[in-house]
Design a protein around this motif. Structure first.
Motif, short mmCIF file in Angstrom:
data_model
loop_
_atom_site.label_atom_id
_atom_site.label_comp_id
_atom_site.label_asym_id
_atom_site.label_seq_id
_atom_site.Cartn_x
_atom_site.Cartn_y
_atom_site.Cartn_z
N UNK A 42 8.24 -1.57 -8.82
CA UNK A 42 8.06 -0.56 -7.85
C UNK A 42 9.72 -0.17 -7.72
N UNK A 43 10.66 -0.93 -7.54
CA UNK A 43 12.17 -0.69 -7.48
C UNK A 43 12.51 0.09 -8.72
N UNK A 44 11.96 -0.20 -10.00
CA UNK A 44 12.35 0.56 -11.24
C UNK A 44 11.77 1.86 -10.87
N UNK A 45 10.53 1.97 -10.66
CA UNK A 45 10.19 3.30 -10.46
C UNK A 45 10.87 4.16 -9.53
N UNK A 46 11.17 3.55 -8.18
CA UNK A 46 11.91 4.32 -7.26
C UNK A 46 13.41 4.66 -7.67
N UNK A 47 13.93 3.77 -8.64
CA UNK A 47 15.31 4.14 -8.83
C UNK A 47 15.19 5.21 -10.00
N UNK A 48 14.13 5.37 -10.87
CA UNK A 48 13.94 6.31 -11.72
C UNK A 48 13.53 7.59 -11.18
N UNK A 49 12.72 7.70 -10.25
CA UNK A 49 12.22 8.61 -9.52
C UNK A 49 13.61 9.40 -8.92
N UNK A 50 14.55 8.58 -8.15
CA UNK A 50 15.68 8.97 -7.59
C UNK A 50 16.56 9.66 -8.54
#
Length: 563
Positions: A193-201
């Motif tokens: 989830x953190x990786x997806x959020x980081x990629x999203x940002x």
């Protein structure tokens, strides 16, 4: 599958370590006592040999199910080897009963629920089998499992204690393994989830049309998004670690202190240069970059306002020129009539009067100056009230080539003038008046020659770029004239297109004014970049379709901007 493979590797490594430590130390102890050690030798050699087989099987196994089966085979063989060792070293009295506990613990590495209790139950069954054989002396004749020296109650008590220990260790190991698996799964989900959020940002920052950069507490740039790279012409490697003030050439008269830079939403406009040296006007907003309530640096968001500012200046200039032109045209028309009558009267007087030589010379001067003044007024009236455009589709590369013949001839009459051309490979077709546009090219070239009295180079280039006006896209043709002459001072830069403004000793000051008016009638505009003693660059911008260009311009849409 990678996790199971890793656990099996751990199982193999720990097995080798345990065998090396326990059996090795026991072997040394048995040797010093002079007892038979064939069993120890056999078990050690067999363990190392089968470990090699495990390693080979692990390399060729490709599925998760096969890896789990391989792990169970290893655990089962371990229990058999431990049972043989315990039987050879005293059975219920063997000091190696602890190996069962170690195996039960290591077996929990296999990712299955209830593994601990299952393997502990297997140990209880094997130990119970050995205890019965030893208690009743069923294998005493073989010499492998002699009768125990403990009484029946003591034997059963020892068996019960060990069995309970196996079951407790198995239960706790299985419980701990299950909790670790849950924690590991939860941690992986959070990491994903953190990786997806980081990629999203990161995608947001990369996709945003505004330029974004971040800087540390010392003001050195730490990130530069693609929009910032496109606007400035610098890639991230060129600006990383550099002070943002130097990159954007922002050095105000009153330096900002740290508190000012940390203030929320500090907005200002800065004029700097792109990587290619062209003018760049940015509208910038600075905000503090905070982490856990502590300021760790700053983030800057900026928008390219260069073309907006250029066109605002262009619109102001057009409004002023329109008012001035209407007034001046009326005045010029009123002056021209009596001036013509005055010139005609002087010519008649010159023929009739028999004045001396001085009077004749003065009369010639008056007639010549009146004629020159009439020519200037005629040129001005043509500027203020130009004829209607005779628009047709023409390739601007070809029109420029036709004009270059005259330009080259004029250059040969000057000293040390070199002309270089860089034309677009594609045809640049637009709706233009070819005669008036040739006049634009000629005037810009002649103006460049006048700016290089001691010689220099004139670079003439053509090209095309895409633009976006209020969501409506189109193509713009650009014809640039760049010289290496004296340049234009900053105080004169805003006046060069005004009628009668000139810095030359001779000239009417209507050349650039006429260029500006013709380009304006075509629905285009002119960009000027110049520095004193460094030369000037005039860029004529014309829409490929004159109709679309005029319509977008006069509808009051958002000014032209880079796509």
């Amino acid at each position: 599958m990678g996790e199971i493979r890793t656990r099996i590797q751990w199982l193999i490594s720990l097995r080798v370590l345990v065998v090396t430590l326990l059996l090795g130390l026991s072997l040394t102890f048995q040797v010093t006592r002079g007892e038979q050690v064939e069993t120890f030798y056999g078990l050690i050699v067999f363990t190392y040999a089968i470990t090699i087989g495990y390693a080979v099987a692990l390399r060729v196994t490709t599925t998760s199910e096969a890896l789990v089966r391989l792990a169970w085979v290893q655990i089962g063989i371990d229990f058999l080897l431990e049972t043989v060792l315990i039987a050879r070293t005293g059975g219920i009295e063997s000091p190696f009963l602890v190996l069962y506990v170690i195996s039960v613990t290591l077996a929990s590495l296999v990712p299955r629920r209830k593994v601990g209790l299952l393997t502990a139950s297997s140990c209880v069954i094997l130990l119970g089998l050995l205890t019965n054989l030893q208690l009743y002396g069923l294998t005493e004749a073989w010499g492998w499992l002699p009768r125990t020296r403990l009484s029946a109650p003591e034997t059963l008590q020892t068996f019960g204690v060990h069995s309970l220990a196996f079951l407790v260790v198995g239960f706790l190991s299985g419980l701990l393994t299950e909790q670790l698996q849950r924690a590991d799964s939860s941690l992986k989900e959070k990491e994903q989830g953190l990786s997806r959020l980081q990629v999203f940002h990161e995608n947001i920052v990369r996709s945003i049309s505004s330029g974004v950069f971040t800087a540390d507490e010392e003001g050195r740039i730490t990130s530069f998004n693609p929009a910032a790279q496109e606007a400035t012409g610098h890639n991230f490697a060129q600006v990383q670690g550099r002070p943002w003030r130097d990159v954007f050439n922002w050095h105000p008269d009153r330096p900002l202190d740290v508190q000012d830079e940390g203030a929320a939403h500090l907005r200002f406009e800065v004029e700097c240069t792109r990587a290619d040296g062209s003018r760049l006007v940015l509208g910038m907003t600075l905000s503090p970059l905070q982490e856990c309530g502590k300021t760790m640096g700053m983030v800057g968001v900026f928008k390219d306002l260069t073309q907006i500012r250029d066109l605002e200046e262009e619109m102001h200039r057009k409004e002023w020129l329109a008012s001035l032109g209407e007034m001046s045209a009326g005045m010029a028309h009123e002056i021209r009539n009596p001036l013509g009558a005055l010139a005609g009267a002087m010519q008649m007087l010159r023929k009739d009067l028999h004045a001396d030589e001085t009077s004749q010379r003065l009369m010639d001067i008056a007639i010549r100056e009146a004629t020159r003044l009439d020519t200037i007024i005629t040129e001005f009236l043509q500027y203020a009230r130009p004829p209607a455009l005779n628009l047709a589709e023409h390739d601007l590369n070809k029109l420029l080539a036709d004009t270059l013949d005259l330009v080259q001839h004029e250059a040969r009459t000057r000293s040390n003038i070199r002309i270089e051309t860089k034309s677009s490979r594609e045809a640049l077709v637009g709706q233009v008046d070819q005669d008036q546009l040739k006049q634009v090219f000629w005037n810009l070239a002649a103006n460049a020659f006048d700016a290089m009295p001691t010689g220099g180079q004139l670079m003439i280039a053509t090209g095309c770029r895409a633009i976006d006006v209020g969501g409506r896209k189109g193509d713009v043709i650009e014809i640039s004239f760049q010289d290496t002459g004296d340049g234009i001072s900053k105080k004169n830069l805003d006046n060069i297109f005004l009628p009668f403004f000139t810095t030359k000793k001779q000239g009417s000051g209507l050349g650039l004014a006429a260029v500006h008016r013709i380009v304006d009638l075509h629905g285009g505009w002119i960009k000027v970049e110049s520095k004193e003693h460094e030369g000037s660059r005039f860029v004529v911008c014309l829409p490929r379709s004159g109709e679309v260009g005029v319509r977008l311009w006069h509808e009051g849409r958002e000014p032209w901007k880079r796509s």
